[in-house]
Write a protein that holds these residues in place. Structure first.
Motif, short mmCIF file in Angstrom:
data_model
loop_
_atom_site.label_atom_id
_atom_site.label_comp_id
_atom_site.label_asym_id
_atom_site.label_seq_id
_atom_site.Cartn_x
_atom_site.Cartn_y
_atom_site.Cartn_z
N ASP A 176 95.33 -42.27 -7.85
CA ASP A 176 95.06 -43.13 -9.01
C ASP A 176 94.61 -44.52 -8.57
OD1 ASP A 176 95.76 -41.05 -10.62
OD2 ASP A 176 97.82 -41.74 -10.98
N ILE A 177 95.30 -45.08 -7.55
CA ILE A 177 94.93 -46.43 -7.09
C ILE A 177 93.53 -46.42 -6.48
CG2 ILE A 177 95.49 -48.19 -5.38
CD1 ILE A 177 98.41 -47.61 -5.85
N GLU A 178 93.24 -45.35 -5.69
CA GLU A 178 91.90 -45.27 -5.11
C GLU A 178 90.84 -45.15 -6.20
OE1 GLU A 178 92.00 -42.06 -2.41
OE2 GLU A 178 93.10 -43.15 -0.84
N GLY A 179 91.17 -44.37 -7.27
CA GLY A 179 90.21 -44.25 -8.37
C GLY A 179 90.00 -45.58 -9.07
N MET A 180 91.10 -46.35 -9.26
CA MET A 180 90.98 -47.66 -9.91
C MET A 180 90.13 -48.61 -9.06
SD MET A 180 94.05 -50.21 -11.04
CE MET A 180 94.74 -48.92 -12.04
N MET A 181 90.36 -48.53 -7.72
CA MET A 181 89.61 -49.43 -6.84
C MET A 181 88.13 -49.03 -6.80
SD MET A 181 92.38 -49.92 -3.77
CE MET A 181 91.34 -51.15 -2.94
N GLU A 182 87.83 -47.73 -6.96
CA GLU A 182 86.43 -47.32 -7.01
C GLU A 182 85.76 -47.84 -8.27
OE1 GLU A 182 86.45 -43.14 -6.67
OE2 GLU A 182 86.93 -43.12 -4.51
N VAL A 183 86.52 -47.82 -9.41
CA VAL A 183 85.94 -48.35 -10.67
C VAL A 183 85.66 -49.83 -10.52
CG1 VAL A 183 86.40 -48.76 -13.11
CG2 VAL A 183 87.01 -46.56 -12.06
N CYS A 184 86.66 -50.54 -9.92
CA CYS A 184 86.48 -51.99 -9.69
C CYS A 184 85.93 -52.18 -8.27
CB CYS A 184 87.80 -52.74 -9.88
SG CYS A 184 88.53 -52.51 -11.52
N GLU A 185 84.66 -52.15 -8.13
CA GLU A 185 84.05 -52.21 -6.81
C GLU A 185 84.39 -53.52 -6.09
OE1 GLU A 185 79.93 -51.66 -7.38
OE2 GLU A 185 80.10 -49.53 -7.94
N TYR A 186 84.72 -54.54 -6.87
CA TYR A 186 84.99 -55.85 -6.27
C TYR A 186 86.44 -55.99 -5.83
CZ TYR A 186 86.89 -56.56 -10.91
OH TYR A 186 87.61 -56.42 -12.06
N ALA A 187 87.27 -54.89 -5.91
CA ALA A 187 88.71 -55.00 -5.63
C ALA A 187 88.97 -55.47 -4.20
CB ALA A 187 89.39 -53.66 -5.88
N ILE A 188 88.15 -55.01 -3.31
CA ILE A 188 88.37 -55.39 -1.92
C ILE A 188 87.69 -56.71 -1.61
CG2 ILE A 188 87.95 -54.66 0.47
CD1 ILE A 188 88.17 -51.79 -0.48
N SER A 189 86.48 -56.89 -2.13
CA SER A 189 85.73 -58.11 -1.81
C SER A 189 86.31 -59.33 -2.52
CB SER A 189 84.24 -57.93 -2.16
OG SER A 189 84.13 -57.65 -3.55
N ASN A 190 86.87 -59.11 -3.74
CA ASN A 190 87.39 -60.24 -4.51
C ASN A 190 88.77 -59.85 -5.01
OD1 ASN A 190 87.91 -62.45 -6.05
ND2 ASN A 190 85.98 -62.40 -7.20
N ALA A 191 89.81 -60.00 -4.15
CA ALA A 191 91.17 -59.57 -4.49
C ALA A 191 91.72 -60.35 -5.66
CB ALA A 191 92.08 -59.76 -3.27
N GLU A 192 91.28 -61.67 -5.82
CA GLU A 192 91.81 -62.48 -6.91
C GLU A 192 91.34 -61.96 -8.25
OE1 GLU A 192 90.88 -66.54 -6.21
OE2 GLU A 192 92.23 -66.74 -4.49
N ALA A 193 90.10 -61.58 -8.32
CA ALA A 193 89.57 -61.04 -9.58
C ALA A 193 90.25 -59.72 -9.93
CB ALA A 193 88.05 -60.85 -9.48
N PHE A 194 90.50 -58.92 -8.90
CA PHE A 194 91.16 -57.61 -9.12
C PHE A 194 92.61 -57.82 -9.60
CE2 PHE A 194 93.54 -53.97 -7.29
CZ PHE A 194 93.01 -52.99 -8.11
N ALA A 195 93.27 -58.81 -8.98
CA ALA A 195 94.65 -59.10 -9.39
C ALA A 195 94.70 -59.65 -10.80
CB ALA A 195 95.26 -60.11 -8.42
N GLU A 196 93.69 -60.48 -11.19
CA GLU A 196 93.66 -61.04 -12.55
C GLU A 196 93.46 -59.94 -13.57
OE1 GLU A 196 91.16 -64.43 -15.11
OE2 GLU A 196 90.74 -64.04 -13.00
N LYS A 197 92.65 -58.95 -13.24
CA LYS A 197 92.42 -57.83 -14.16
C LYS A 197 93.71 -57.03 -14.36
CE LYS A 197 89.35 -53.88 -14.90
NZ LYS A 197 90.39 -52.96 -15.26
N LEU A 198 94.41 -56.80 -13.21
CA LEU A 198 95.68 -56.05 -13.29
C LEU A 198 96.70 -56.84 -14.11
CD1 LEU A 198 96.08 -54.69 -9.64
CD2 LEU A 198 95.37 -53.44 -11.69
N SER A 199 96.68 -58.18 -14.01
CA SER A 199 97.63 -59.00 -14.75
C SER A 199 97.40 -58.88 -16.25
CB SER A 199 97.51 -60.45 -14.29
OG SER A 199 98.35 -61.29 -15.05
N LYS A 200 96.13 -58.87 -16.65
CA LYS A 200 95.81 -58.71 -18.07
C LYS A 200 96.30 -57.37 -18.60
CE LYS A 200 91.78 -61.79 -18.00
NZ LYS A 200 90.31 -61.90 -18.19
N GLU A 201 96.06 -56.34 -17.82
CA GLU A 201 96.53 -55.01 -18.26
C GLU A 201 98.05 -54.98 -18.36
OE1 GLU A 201 94.97 -52.17 -15.57
OE2 GLU A 201 92.90 -52.38 -16.26
#
Length: 837
Positions: A176-201
């Motif tokens: 599931d985490i790998e699938g989420m990271m594939e949807v959010c292509e920027y998860a690795i390149s921009n960890a802050e943006a990925f964390a902000e998205k997870l915070s909203k959810e």
């Protein structure tokens, strides 16, 4: 740092069932900077093991590898260098001091904090923390808040939640985490943006949880309803309590009535106490003990102890008869019966005393004369028996004994006995005349074995004494008319005249009195007439035991049989009593014989220069058992022999093991195997039921030591091959897979071929031939176990061969490696070696 931590957990610690809690990037202080990572880990299995692991990149730099690991319990001290200033250096004191420099102070502090928490939670021995601020040891360092977000997340693994609640991702969660990271292509390149998205959810999910809590108002209403129902139940209970109070009031009234009844009971108790006093008076002054009654009825008037008992009983009877009764006591039926009993006891004792005094004076003359006569005859009779017993032991020297002189002496003494014919004893002397024929036994009786001849002589002695004693006892009883008693005749006359006695005697009372008096008198006279028989019998028994201790077996059986016969005729007769006393001596000699054999076993010494073979006490037990089974067949004292068997066989077992342990020339297994095989064969042949357990134990010991000897001996012909496969089995036992054993340097295919080539068929046969010669030297010829051992070695060799083949097939699959010889070759080797010798 988070990516590195995830990679280390996946590649290094998860395969080892460990959990990574904290990580710090370090290099050694004062050296060329070669970065590595120190990791704090715990095992996922209990008991939990806490370690500090050093991890560094490989030389190629494409993966990480585990370089060193220390147990946290071995950590003695943590030195942070400076508690007030930021300093990336710190020391860890294990068996030696390791000095490190962290990439940042925040990482160092986080790592030290994690070490402190692990120490507090899992270790009893506390680590000493030096130059570390107290604030750092209670919570995560403040420096961690100021660190970049990536670093803060990387060191957060050391907090308490990571220690308590960390769980490894399962396969589905990881997908599931790998699938989420594939949807959010920027998860690795921009960890802050990925964390902000997870915070909203997460906020969305929190809102949903709040709505769910508000929806639980219905449950609150149900709870209030339950409280109302509980209050109504309380009212019900209060009503029941009121009814209980009313019941208690009625109980009070009943208790008042009981108090009135108690006063009536007290009056009844007073009356009962007065009645008890009257009964106690009668019991104290009109009760005669059973001992006094027995003394008056059958007390021994011929011994000082019996006379004293009769005097005390007479005085007690006189006091009971003269007691002053209170008014009204004489009308009680129990008092009348007791007075009647006292009168009968007085009359009975008077008759007994009169009869005793008469017998003492009448019998004394006869007893004095017959004692002197029988003493000479018995002494000569036993002298002949002793000479013939001693002759059994000396016959091998050709000596002959002049028994006719002794028999002539015995015959000459009959003239004095014939004088008693006028007194009615002629029939008695004719019955015992065979006693004088003891000296006339023909010389052919001495042609059998010594022990059999002893048995005949001892049986002859007992057979001659028995009719003599019975005839004399019968004569005394008849001649002195002890069966007729004037009191009994008087009773019979009164009944025949129609005069009924005041009380009918209980059935058998007079018969018991007369029988007891007669037996006591007859026994007293017989003891005086034949006072030398018991002494002479004990002397004869001592001689037989001195000649051969095994004679006690014959004597125990013969004496037991004659005692049993005498008791069937009259258990209280002189013959029964005397033989019973002598039987005690015989049994004591029998026990001494058994103890002597056990002592001989314990004193056996073996030669250090010759092989042991069958031990003498093992063969001696066989001789004893065969003789005992012949003697005790259908004997009354079989139980004594069974007890002796158990003592002997346990001593045999214990001393066989003792000798085996002390043996230097012969292997211990051979001594145990041969002797227990001999014991098993003996017990199987004799079929002694009480030793069935020992028979099975002997077979078990024989089998075990045969197998042990075979296995230990077979280790020599193929010694290197055995050692090689023992090493293979050891690696498998340590956890190495069977198909990976061939990758071990010491056990690869080349080493296996080298060992196998050292044992071609010719060498194997040569080794077996030497083994056969060695076994032949170890074994004794008496047991003939050589072929049995050789056949067992053949079976064990084949079993080992098949076991080795199985290991080759499992641990070296597809290698084509086989032994240099086959099972058929082995069978031919064993057969030809056995035939050649």
């Amino acid at each position: 740092m988070t990516a590195i931590k995830h990679a280390l957990q996946r590649d290094i610690f998860t395969p080892n069932d460990e959990r990574l809690l904290s990580i710090v990037n370090v290099c050694k202080a004062g050296k060329k900077k070669k970065n590595c990572f120190l990791c704090a880990t715990v095992t996922t299995e209990r008991p939990v093991q806490v370690r500090v692991v050093k991890v560094k990149k490989s030389d190629k730099g494409d993966f990480y590898k585990r370089q060193m690991a220390w147990e946290l319990r071995d950590l003695a001290e943590v030195d942070a260098k400076d508690a007030s200033k930021e300093n990336p250096e710190f020391d860890l004191h294990f068996e030696k001091v390791y000095r490190w420099v962290a990439s940042s102070t925040a990482e160092k502090n986080s790592f030290i904090s994690c070490i402190w928490k692990l120490n507090q939670r899992y270790l009893r021995k506390k680590v000493e923390f030096v130059n570390v601020s107290s604030q750092l040891l209670e919570e995560l360092p403040k420096a961690e808040e100021s660190a970049p977000s990536g670093e803060s997340q990387s060191v957060a693994g050391g907090d308490e939640d990571a220690l308590d609640d960390y769980q490894e991702l399962n396969a589905r969660e990881e997908q599931d985490i790998e699938g989420m990271m594939e949807v959010c292509e920027y998860a690795i390149s921009n960890a802050e943006a990925f964390a902000e998205k997870l915070s909203k959810e997460l906020q969305v999910l929190d809102g949903a949880n709040i709505h769910s809590i508000m929806a639980s108002e219905k449950q609150v209403n149900i709870l209030m309803q339950l409280l109302d129902e509980a209050l109504s139940e309380v009212d019900t209970i209060e009503g029941k309590m009121s009814s209980y109070e009313e019941m208690l009031q009625s109980v009070k009234e009943q208790m008042d009535q009981i108090s009135q009844s108690n006063r009536l009971i007290q009056i009844s108790n007073t009356n009962n106490g007065k009645l008890l006093d009257e009964i106690q008076f009668l019991v104290n002054y009109m009760d005669l003990s059973k001992g006094h009654i027995r003394a008056l009825q059958e007390g021994d008037l011929s011994s000082s102890k019996g006379i004293e008992a009769c005097i005390n009983a007479s005085e007690a009877l006189l006091q009971c008869m003269n007691v002053a009764l209170r008014p009204g006591h004489e009308k009680l039926m129990a008092v009348k019966q007791q007075q009647h009993l006292f009168t009968e006891l007085r009359d009975t004792f008077a008759r007994r005393l009169t009869n005793h005094l008469n017998n003492v004076f009448v019998h004394q003359t006869y007893v004095d004369y017959m004692t002197r006569l029988y003493e000479r005859e018995i002494k000569d009779f036993f002298e002949v028996a002793k000479i013939k017993m001693a002759g059994t032991a000396k016959e091998g020297k050709g000596n002959k004994f002049g028994l006719h002189g002794s028999s002539g002496k015995l015959t000459g003494s009959t003239s004095s006995l014939n004088k008693l014919a006028v007194q009615g004893s002629s029939s008695r002397r004719s019955q015992s005349s065979s006693l004088l024929d003891m000296g006339n036994m023909s010389a052919s009786d001495l042609d059998v074995a010594d022990r059999t001849k002893f048995d005949k002589i001892f049986e002859q002695v007992l057979s001659e004494l028995e009719p003599l004693c019975l005839a004399e006892q019968d004569f005394i009883s008849k001649f002195f008319k002890l069966q007729q008693h004037p009191t009994l005749a008087q009773v019979e006359v009164e009944e025949s005249d129609g005069v009924v006695p005041s009380r009918q005697p209980p059935p058998g009372e007079y018969r018991h009195f007369i029988s007891s008096t007669e037996k006591d008198m007859v026994r007293l006279m017989m003891n005086k007439v034949f006072q030398s028989i018991e002494t002479e019998l004990n002397s004869l028994i001592a001689l037989g035991d001195k000649i051969d201790s095994f004679h006690s077996l014959y004597m125990l059986v013969k004496m037991s049989h004659h005692v049993w016969t005498a008791e069937n005729v009259d258990p209280a007769s002189y013959l029964s009593t005397t033989l019973g006393n002598v039987l005690v001596t015989v049994k004591r000699n029998f026990d001494k014989c058994i103890s002597g054999q056990i002592r001989q076993m314990e004193e056996v010494k073996i030669s250090k220069k010759s092989k042991v073979g069958i031990l003498p006490f093992v063969a001696g037990f066989e001789e004893f058992a065969e003789l005992a089974e012949t003697i005790f067949r259908n004997a009354e004292r079989r139980g004594d022999l069974d007890k002796a068997y158990v003592k002997l066989i346990r001593a045999v077992f214990m001393n066989v093991e003792k000798v085996a342990n002390e043996s230097q020339k012969t292997p211990r297994d051979v001594v145990m195997m041969e002797n227990f095989h001999h014991i098993f064969s003996t017990l199987s042949h004799l079929k002694i039921s009480c030793l069935e357990t020992e028979r099975r134990e002997a077979k078990h010991k024989y089998t075990d030591h045969l197998q042990s000897y075979v296995i230990n001996s077979l280790g020599q012909p193929l010694e290197k091959l055995n050692h090689f496969f023992e090493g293979v089995e050891a690696r498998v036992a340590q956890g190495v897979r069977e198909d990976e054993v061939s990758y071990q340097l010491a056990f690869n295919k080349q080493e296996l071929r080298k060992v196998i080539k050292e044992y071609p068929g010719k060498e194997v046969k040569k080794g077996l031939d030497n083994l056969y010669k060695k076994v032949d030297k170890h074994l004794c010829e008496e047991e003939s176990l050589l072929q049995v051992v050789w056949h067992s070695m053949q079976d064990e060799f084949i079993r080992q061969y098949k076991h080795f083949e199985g290991l080759i097939g499992r641990c070296y699959p597809g290698s084509g490696i086989t032994m240099e010889f086959t099972i058929g070759d082995m069978l031919e080797y064993f057969s030809s070696i056995a035939q050649s010798h």
